[in-house]
Scaffold this active site. Sequence first.
Site, PDB file in Angstrom:
ATOM      1  N   ASP A 141     -12.817 -30.133  11.704  1.00 46.70           N
ATOM      2  CA  ASP A 141     -13.215 -30.271  13.101  1.00 46.70           C
ATOM      3  C   ASP A 141     -14.685 -29.868  13.212  1.00 46.70           C
ATOM      4  OD1 ASP A 141     -13.615 -30.155  15.767  1.00 46.70           O
ATOM      5  OD2 ASP A 141     -11.880 -28.935  16.259  1.00 46.70           O
ATOM      6  N   THR A 179     -18.165 -34.202  18.272  1.00 45.78           N
ATOM      7  CA  THR A 179     -19.222 -33.323  17.738  1.00 45.78           C
ATOM      8  C   THR A 179     -19.852 -33.907  16.475  1.00 45.78           C
ATOM      9  OG1 THR A 179     -17.350 -32.104  16.900  1.00 45.78           O
ATOM     10  CG2 THR A 179     -18.608 -31.050  18.590  1.00 45.78           C
ATOM     11  N   THR A 180     -19.002 -34.351  15.546  1.00 45.67           N
ATOM     12  CA  THR A 180     -19.530 -34.883  14.284  1.00 45.67           C
ATOM     13  C   THR A 180     -20.380 -36.118  14.556  1.00 45.67           C
ATOM     14  OG1 THR A 180     -17.460 -34.130  13.315  1.00 45.67           O
ATOM     15  CG2 THR A 180     -18.852 -35.487  11.933  1.00 45.67           C
ATOM     16  N   ASP A 202      -7.925 -30.380  21.336  1.00 49.02           N
ATOM     17  CA  ASP A 202      -8.651 -31.662  21.389  1.00 49.02           C
ATOM     18  C   ASP A 202      -7.749 -32.795  21.851  1.00 49.02           C
ATOM     19  OD1 ASP A 202     -10.804 -30.310  20.544  1.00 49.02           O
ATOM     20  OD2 ASP A 202     -10.978 -31.205  18.566  1.00 49.02           O
TER      21      ASP A 202
END
Length: 532
Positions: free
Chosen positions: A59, A92-93, A394
């Site tokens: 994550d 985010t990534t 999430d």
Amino acid sequence: MAAISLLNPKAEFARAAQALSVNISASKGIQDVMKTNLGPKGTLKMLVSGAGDIKITKDGNVLLHEMQIQHPTASLIARASTAQDDITGDGTTSTVLIIGELLKQAELYIAEGLHPRIITEGFDQARLQALKILDDMKHPVEINRKNLQDIARTALRTKLNTQLADLLTDVCVDAILTIKKEDDKPVDLHMVELMEMQHKTATDTQLVKGIVMDHGSRHPDMPKRLENAYILTCNVSMEYEKTEVNSGFFYKTAEEREKFVLAERDFITQRVQKVIDLKKKVCDGTNKTFVVINQKGIDPNSLDMLAKEGIMALRRAKRRNMERLALACGGVAMNSFDDLKEEHLGFAGLVYEHVLGETKYTFVENCKIPQSVTILMKGPNKHTLAQIKDAVRDGLRAINNTLEDKCLIPGAGAFEVQANIKLREYSKTVKGKARLAIQAYADALLVIPKTLAVNSGYDSQDTIVRLQEEGELSTDPIGLDLSTGEPFKPVDQGIFDNYIVKKQIINSCTVIATNLLLVDEIMRAGMSSLKG
């Protein structure tokens, strides 16, 4: 007269091209770390803390929070990405990758003499165009179980293995659908409690349509399992307390002292008796039972009286649980026992105690119209539980975003491929050097499908060419099938991303990349360096 240096002589600084290369190399560095995590076939990272605690995760949000990032530019990008997670719960990534790629593409043109200001203006035009393309690709959805499962599954599979992700998908969707009201009011995700239980395996995680509390009854004779239970939630002290006023009391004989002690005790006994009277009134002659859950204390004598009547009593419940109990079971949280009536009571089909090691858990299940539920996460060790907790959070956010947006975006890199094709067409209509920046923006977006391909073991150039060819020929969005490496239609397979996540990525990545490109001087000049 010699020029007086205004700068602190001990300050370190990097100017113009050097400053730019510092920023670009930092963004490339953090991009390389995060690249391998993207998508369901991404790899895991193992973080070891100073104390030796292990955390295994893919994550992006957890990684960026836990990694100790020294470089100022890299930590700026990391903060932007974690803010992305705080706002939307995902992406985010992708944020890190796209910021890195935008700067990479810009570097090629800057090396050839294009001014950063022209690039940033072109980026801004491309951003507005990309948002239009995103709006055109919206896939309106009905709010039903299948559609919510699609989005939750796509989000969870990028965080966990497939089997566990599919199990948690059902858990998350059921949790949201249980607490969702019929009207379009936003769902309060705090009404889904995440309870950890270090026990069995991760696939034993389950949804409890009710409440799980991490403490049990305090008397050995109290019933451990009750069905058809009335539930009294209260915040009333049932124990002897010292008076707030300091008062003296004189007595001549031992009898008088005894009387005084009994009178003091009688005050509490009357309170407990009111509860017992109510229990007799509503339960006698029926198959109903009675549970008291109190936020304050219950002393041993009171517990004894309640146990004799077959009442299960829990003391010192957490305030958060009290609020959620009233929502899950109905009834009202009482602050005094003066006018106790049946309508003040909640109801649950089953209340039972589960003992695990030294910890007692009390389950309150089968409520009539539960507006609060508990996801009971099980796992053999702490880091499995932490991984599940992050993933569930999430998953819930992804479902909630869908309820608010009422639309989804085709996943599997479909938006990025489509935006690349459309932006290249748009750049032909733009005059001047800005068209180069729009082309750079279009190429930067392809980092997502490229990385998905590489992480799944396919050749990136080959994949991108095939995706672009298919995308130009097809009217439907085309994404990358990670199991075969072939282009496919993600809508048919039920692979979707959240609209708000993509929108936020386009906005925040462009702004951060633009700001970093316009930096032409970096100074490290803290006040401490003025000494000596």
